[in-house]
Design a protein around this motif. Structure first.
Motif, PDB file in Angstrom:
ATOM      1  N   GLU A   1      52.970  48.984  27.904  1.00 20.20           N
ATOM      2  CA  GLU A   1      51.749  49.340  28.630  1.00 20.20           C
ATOM      3  C   GLU A   1      52.080  49.499  30.106  1.00 20.20           C
ATOM      4  O   GLU A   1      52.778  48.669  30.682  1.00 20.20           O
ATOM      5  CB  GLU A   1      50.693  48.240  28.428  1.00 20.20           C
ATOM      6  CG  GLU A   1      49.349  48.538  29.077  1.00 20.20           C
ATOM      7  CD  GLU A   1      48.303  47.488  28.718  1.00 20.20           C
ATOM      8  OE1 GLU A   1      47.854  47.478  27.556  1.00 20.20           O
ATOM      9  OE2 GLU A   1      47.951  46.663  29.584  1.00 20.20           O
ATOM     10  N   ASN A   2      51.557  50.572  30.703  1.00 16.52           N
ATOM     11  CA  ASN A   2      51.787  50.822  32.126  1.00 16.52           C
ATOM     12  C   ASN A   2      50.707  51.782  32.632  1.00 16.52           C
ATOM     13  O   ASN A   2      50.635  52.907  32.131  1.00 16.52           O
ATOM     14  CB  ASN A   2      53.181  51.427  32.339  1.00 16.52           C
ATOM     15  CG  ASN A   2      53.742  51.176  33.717  1.00 16.52           C
ATOM     16  OD1 ASN A   2      53.074  50.604  34.567  1.00 16.52           O
ATOM     17  ND2 ASN A   2      54.988  51.595  33.944  1.00 16.52           N
ATOM     18  N   THR A   3      49.804  51.304  33.500  1.00 15.82           N
ATOM     19  CA  THR A   3      49.806  50.028  34.175  1.00 15.82           C
ATOM     20  C   THR A   3      49.232  48.925  33.285  1.00 15.82           C
ATOM     21  O   THR A   3      48.517  49.216  32.325  1.00 15.82           O
ATOM     22  CB  THR A   3      48.950  50.092  35.466  1.00 15.82           C
ATOM     23  OG1 THR A   3      47.573  50.375  35.107  1.00 15.82           O
ATOM     24  CG2 THR A   3      49.411  51.201  36.379  1.00 15.82           C
ATOM     25  N   HIS A   4      49.529  47.656  33.656  1.00 14.24           N
ATOM     26  CA  HIS A   4      48.947  46.505  32.966  1.00 14.24           C
ATOM     27  C   HIS A   4      48.155  45.699  33.984  1.00 14.24           C
ATOM     28  O   HIS A   4      48.712  45.195  34.950  1.00 14.24           O
ATOM     29  CB  HIS A   4      50.036  45.642  32.342  1.00 14.24           C
ATOM     30  CG  HIS A   4      49.525  44.338  31.796  1.00 14.24           C
ATOM     31  ND1 HIS A   4      48.601  44.293  30.769  1.00 14.24           N
ATOM     32  CD2 HIS A   4      49.768  43.049  32.153  1.00 14.24           C
ATOM     33  CE1 HIS A   4      48.311  43.030  30.507  1.00 14.24           C
ATOM     34  NE2 HIS A   4      49.003  42.263  31.333  1.00 14.24           N
ATOM     35  N   ASN A   5      46.843  45.615  33.770  1.00 13.96           N
ATOM     36  CA  ASN A   5      45.945  44.958  34.730  1.00 13.96           C
ATOM     37  C   ASN A   5      46.174  45.496  36.142  1.00 13.96           C
ATOM     38  O   ASN A   5      46.127  44.760  37.128  1.00 13.96           O
ATOM     39  CB  ASN A   5      46.132  43.440  34.710  1.00 13.96           C
ATOM     40  CG  ASN A   5      45.616  42.805  33.436  1.00 13.96           C
ATOM     41  OD1 ASN A   5      44.786  43.383  32.731  1.00 13.96           O
ATOM     42  ND2 ASN A   5      46.098  41.614  33.126  1.00 13.96           N
ATOM     43  N   GLY A   6      46.428  46.779  36.209  1.00 18.60           N
ATOM     44  CA  GLY A   6      46.659  47.425  37.491  1.00 18.60           C
ATOM     45  C   GLY A   6      48.097  47.405  37.958  1.00 18.60           C
ATOM     46  O   GLY A   6      48.461  48.163  38.867  1.00 18.60           O
TER      47      GLY A   6
END
Length: 350
Positions: free
Chosen positions: A152-157
């Motif tokens: 995942e990218n981004t993850h939480n920003g």
């Protein structure tokens, strides 16, 4: 009646002036609406919608992939990607708090019969290569067959660095896994990393990219990857009810966004940085900022009081009862909206 009725946003229409809950609340601007109105349409299930065909092929080419598939949502885009990669009884290695594992209703398991193997996530949002290696199952009939690594990218920003993403992918491939990337905010990652789009896109085999967050379209995601995988994904899309007809209305919005809105994502990041600086100056507690997202936790559990105060000023947040509050900057919050939020926070904490 909504508690926000009667407020005027910069674009009007009885919406909150500054909605910081998510970048999913963005709405088409005049240029995008004009592109939608001018769209030449056809039946996409027959492969005859020119806007959809152009969106799929142009984004795939832009990212160095063979083919693309337009889907209604990011959740469905991820799901058909996972289904195209894996069979029943096979396993997906994924971050424990990644969207695929935590926020997609276990669709891969419920609908696809696939096992989700959650792994710990490092502070920078990456998966550790050693954890990936350790999680891959041996060839043993007692165990699931490890088949796919889902990143995942981004993850939480957080924009995970190219080096860290590559290291995770290399660990997966060394163990015989394919690699999928939930790139819902792919272009936010590119803006934050300051790299070329294909620098990140070449690492995974497949990528799911959302058009309805920071890029501002009404709906839609695109899955890109190898042609044979996309062909399997197209069959799964039909089975899951994702085959749409004159979906060129939405695809036209996506094409417009990819041409006009990608370069503006850095402005959202800059406003998020400014908002985080304000919160730090006000002594609100721990504050962090990554790409277009700001996280902070009000002291003394004043979540509800803060949420009510901001709503009275036309600023909407999703506060909950405790824990960190996420504030998301996006194209519908310009400098005027940021000023409004800043002044309302200063009054509350002043």
């Amino acid at each position: 009646m909504s508690q926000y009725a009667g407020m005027t946003r910069e674009q009007g229409d009885n919406q909150p002036i500054c909605d910081l809950r998510s970048d999913t609340v963005t709405r088409p601007d005049a240029g995008m609406m004009a592109a939608i109105a001018a769209a030449d349409l056809g039946d996409d299930v027959y492969g005859e919608d020119p806007q959809v065909n152009r969106l799929e092929s142009s984004l795939a080419e832009r990212l160095g992939k063979e083919a693309g598939l337009f889907l209604p949502t990011g959740t469905q885009s991820n799901l058909v990607g996972l289904l195209a990669h894996c069979g029943r009884g096979e396993e997906i290695l994924v971050g424990v708090a990644y969207h695929v594992n935590k926020y997609e209703a276990a669709g891969a398991s419920v609908l696809g019969g696939m096992a989700l193997c959650p792994l710990p996530i490092a502070e920078d949002g990456a998966l550790e290569a050693d954890a990936i290696k350790a999680a891959v199952k041996p060839d043993d009939s007692h165990m699931a067959v490890s088949r796919l690594l889902s990143l995942e990218n981004t993850h939480n920003g957080q924009a995970v660095s190219l080096a860290r993403t590559q290291a995770a992918a290399d660990a997966g491939r060394a163990a015989g896994l394919a690699v999928h990337l939930d790139g819902a905010r792919f272009f936010n990652a590119i803006a934050a990393l300051g790299c070329a789009e294909q620098d990140l896109a070449r690492i995974p085999d497949s990528i799911s990219i959302c058009l309805s967050k920071g890029l501002g379209t009404p709906a839609g995601s695109v899955l890109v990857g190898p042609a044979d995988l996309i062909a399997r994904a197209r069959r799964w899309r039909k089975m899951l009810g994702g085959g749409m007809r004159q979906s060129g209305l939405l695809a036209a919005a996506g094409l417009y966004a990819l041409e006009h809105n990608v370069d503006q994502l850095g402005e959202d990041h800059a406003r998020a940085e400014a908002l985080a600086a304000t919160l730090r100056q006000l002594g609100t507690g721990t504050v962090s900022q990554a790409s277009n997202m700001v996280y902070f936790t009000p002291e003394d559990g004043r979540h509800a009081a803060l949420q009510g105060h901001l709503a009275d000023s036309g600023v909407v947040i999703g506060a909950g009862d405790s824990g960190p509050i996420r504030l998301v900057l996006h194209r519908d919050v310009g400098d005027a909206g940021l000023d409004l939020a800043t002044e309302a926070l200063q009054r509350f904490y002043g």
